[in-house]
Design a protein around this motif. Structure first.
Motif, short mmCIF file in Angstrom:
data_model
loop_
_atom_site.label_atom_id
_atom_site.label_comp_id
_atom_site.label_asym_id
_atom_site.label_seq_id
_atom_site.Cartn_x
_atom_site.Cartn_y
_atom_site.Cartn_z
N SER A 1 32.19 -58.33 -8.66
CA SER A 1 31.63 -57.61 -9.81
C SER A 1 30.84 -58.57 -10.70
O SER A 1 29.86 -58.16 -11.33
N ALA A 2 31.23 -59.85 -10.71
CA ALA A 2 30.44 -60.83 -11.47
C ALA A 2 29.02 -60.93 -10.88
O ALA A 2 28.04 -60.95 -11.61
N TYR A 3 28.95 -60.95 -9.56
CA TYR A 3 27.63 -61.04 -8.93
C TYR A 3 26.82 -59.77 -9.18
O TYR A 3 25.64 -59.83 -9.53
N ASN A 4 27.50 -58.63 -9.04
CA ASN A 4 26.78 -57.37 -9.26
C ASN A 4 26.24 -57.26 -10.67
O ASN A 4 25.15 -56.74 -10.89
N ALA A 5 27.00 -57.78 -11.64
CA ALA A 5 26.56 -57.72 -13.04
C ALA A 5 25.28 -58.53 -13.25
O ALA A 5 24.44 -58.16 -14.07
N ASP A 6 25.14 -59.63 -12.52
CA ASP A 6 23.99 -60.51 -12.77
C ASP A 6 23.06 -60.66 -11.57
O ASP A 6 22.24 -61.58 -11.52
N ARG A 7 23.21 -59.72 -10.66
CA ARG A 7 22.40 -59.77 -9.44
C ARG A 7 20.89 -59.84 -9.76
O ARG A 7 20.16 -60.64 -9.18
N GLY A 8 20.47 -59.01 -10.71
CA GLY A 8 19.04 -58.95 -11.07
C GLY A 8 18.55 -60.31 -11.52
O GLY A 8 17.49 -60.79 -11.08
N LYS A 9 19.35 -60.95 -12.39
CA LYS A 9 18.96 -62.25 -12.94
C LYS A 9 18.85 -63.30 -11.81
O LYS A 9 17.88 -64.06 -11.74
N VAL A 10 19.84 -63.29 -10.92
CA VAL A 10 19.84 -64.27 -9.83
C VAL A 10 18.64 -64.06 -8.91
O VAL A 10 17.92 -65.00 -8.57
N LEU A 11 18.41 -62.79 -8.56
CA LEU A 11 17.31 -62.52 -7.62
C LEU A 11 15.94 -62.77 -8.24
O LEU A 11 15.02 -63.22 -7.56
N ASP A 12 15.83 -62.51 -9.56
CA ASP A 12 14.56 -62.83 -10.23
C ASP A 12 14.27 -64.32 -10.13
O ASP A 12 13.14 -64.73 -9.84
N GLU A 13 15.29 -65.11 -10.40
CA GLU A 13 15.12 -66.57 -10.35
C GLU A 13 14.74 -67.02 -8.93
O GLU A 13 13.80 -67.79 -8.74
N LEU A 14 15.48 -66.49 -7.94
CA LEU A 14 15.19 -66.91 -6.56
C LEU A 14 13.81 -66.44 -6.12
O LEU A 14 13.08 -67.18 -5.44
N SER A 15 13.45 -65.21 -6.51
CA SER A 15 12.12 -64.70 -6.11
C SER A 15 11.01 -65.53 -6.73
O SER A 15 10.00 -65.82 -6.08
N SER A 16 11.20 -65.92 -8.00
CA SER A 16 10.09 -66.65 -8.62
C SER A 16 10.01 -68.06 -8.03
O SER A 16 8.90 -68.59 -7.85
#
Ligand SMILES: Nc1nc2c(ncn2[C@@H]2O[C@H](COP(=O)(O)OP(=O)(O)OP(=O)(O)O)[C@@H](O)[C@H]2O)c(=O)[nH]1
Ligand SMILES: [Mg+2]
Length: 347
Positions: A86-101
């Protein structure tokens, strides 16, 4: 050019990634990135202190990210795998934004994800982040994970088994390091863990060299070629590093077997990649290693390559896929105490 994206989940993965980064200079060049994702801000602080202690001032390509701080307040997930998820799901967007950029800027060739399965943060999130990197960034992903010492008990082993299941369900075939393997030569967990971490660090350093110098290897290799060797259910790897050529000649097989990350069996046919790396690599040994792998692990398809440059020592790095998760020895189940063993006999 495009390097490798390494992403770790949880404490053990972060320790291994940061150890590798500190111990191998070749990792600190710009095109490979190391991202440590964790619920624990203490782990991040420890890494930063360690960078300071070792006087590593620039670590622009080592990034730490915190997840689930709203719920967990920067602490670990307390070995509760659902909390980690659930920690990952809560911040999934933030993590993927960073990795995508990062990926937009760097155009990575491939990603390796890493976790020491068994804990709360890494166990289920390794599969999630691997899938997300594959599906959202469009990169090929190879998960690397350790599995717990059998004496660590049912909770951790259960977490690890669920983690492995999720990875398989996502259609990914991880390279597994069984922590238990290192208990053969030492009774101290600390020593065992250090040896495992050292070997995973060596794997990482070899992969980075492969990307940096693969064009000059013989035959030339693109790291993407490795991905066609990946077959169910899982893989193992081994690394040998030896300074002394005489010892290397006499002992490569023993070292290769000793450092093999997992004891399992080939399901039907195995596929393998083998890298020989040195200033000048003795040709006869390459032949011997290849025939040894073919016969011992029923390797049908094998990609060998030799990197000769200013490298220290004599190195072999092998990755073998096509091994069975169900054949892992010792079986992935908690070590029973004597009383449990006796009661299960009389059930
Ligand atoms: N090889 C190796 N295994 C480790 C290391 N640290 C922890 N482990 C193993 O990993 C499992 C626990 O995983 P951790 O990474 O500590 O847990 P986590 O994912 O951070 O989860 P929480 O701490 O519960 O949030 C246990 O089986 C440990 O034996 C390490 O540095 N190297
Ligand atoms: Mg932790």
């Amino acid at each position: 050019m495009g390097g490798i994206l390494f992403v770790s989940m949880g404490s053990g993965g972060e320790r291994i990634l940061s150890d590798a980064y500190m111990n191998f200079r070749n990792l600190r060049k710009g095109e490979n990135y190391f991202v440590a994702v964790n619920t624990s801000s203490k782990d991040h602080e420890r890494v930063e202190l360690e960078f300071k202690r070792r006087r590593i001032r620039r670590y622009d390509n080592f990034i730490t990210m915190i997840i689930g701080s709203e719920e967990l307040g920067g602490y670990g997930a307390g070995k509760d795998r659902k909390l980690g998820l659930s920690a990952y799901n809560a911040d999934r967007g933030k993590v993927l934004d960073e990795l995508s950029s990062l990926h937009k800027r760097q155009r990575f060739k491939i990603a390796f994800t890493l976790a020491t399965l068994g804990g709360g943060c890494g166990s289920l999130t390794l599969a999630e982040i691997s899938k997300d990197i594959r599906d959202e960034l469009g990169l090929r992903v190879i998960p690397i994970c350790t599995i717990p010492f059998r004496r660590e008990g049912a909770l951790l082993i259960d977490n690890a088994m669920e983690g492995l299941k999720e990875i398989s369900k996502s259609g990914l075939n991880p390279l597994i390091y069984d922590n238990e393997r290192m208990m053969r030569f030492s009774d101290s967990v600390k020593e065992g863990v250090e040896k495992v971490n050292r070997n995973i660090s060596l794997l990482i350093a070899n992969l980075v060299d492969l990307v940096d110098y693969g064009g000059f290897s013989n035959p030339p290799i693109d790291i993407i070629d490795v991905t066609r060797l990946i077959t169910p259910q899982c893989g193992a790897f081994s690394v040998v590093f030896e300074d002394n050529v005489k010892r290397f000649r006499n002992e490569w097989k023993k070292l290769l077997e000793f450092n093999l990350s997992l004891e399992s069996k080939t399901i039907e046919e195995a596929k393998a990649f083998v890298l020989f790396k040195s200033r000048m690599f003795p040709h006869s040994i390459t032949e011997d290693v290849i025939s040894y792998l073919r016969s011992k692990y029923k390797v049908k398809e094998l990609i060998p390559t030799t990197l000769e440059n200013n490298f220290a020592g004599y190195n072999i790095m092998v990755m073998i896929w096509g091994l069975g998760i169900d054949y892992i020895k010792p079986k992935l189940e908690p070590k029973k105490g004597l009383s449990e063993k006796v009661s299960s006999i009389f059930k």
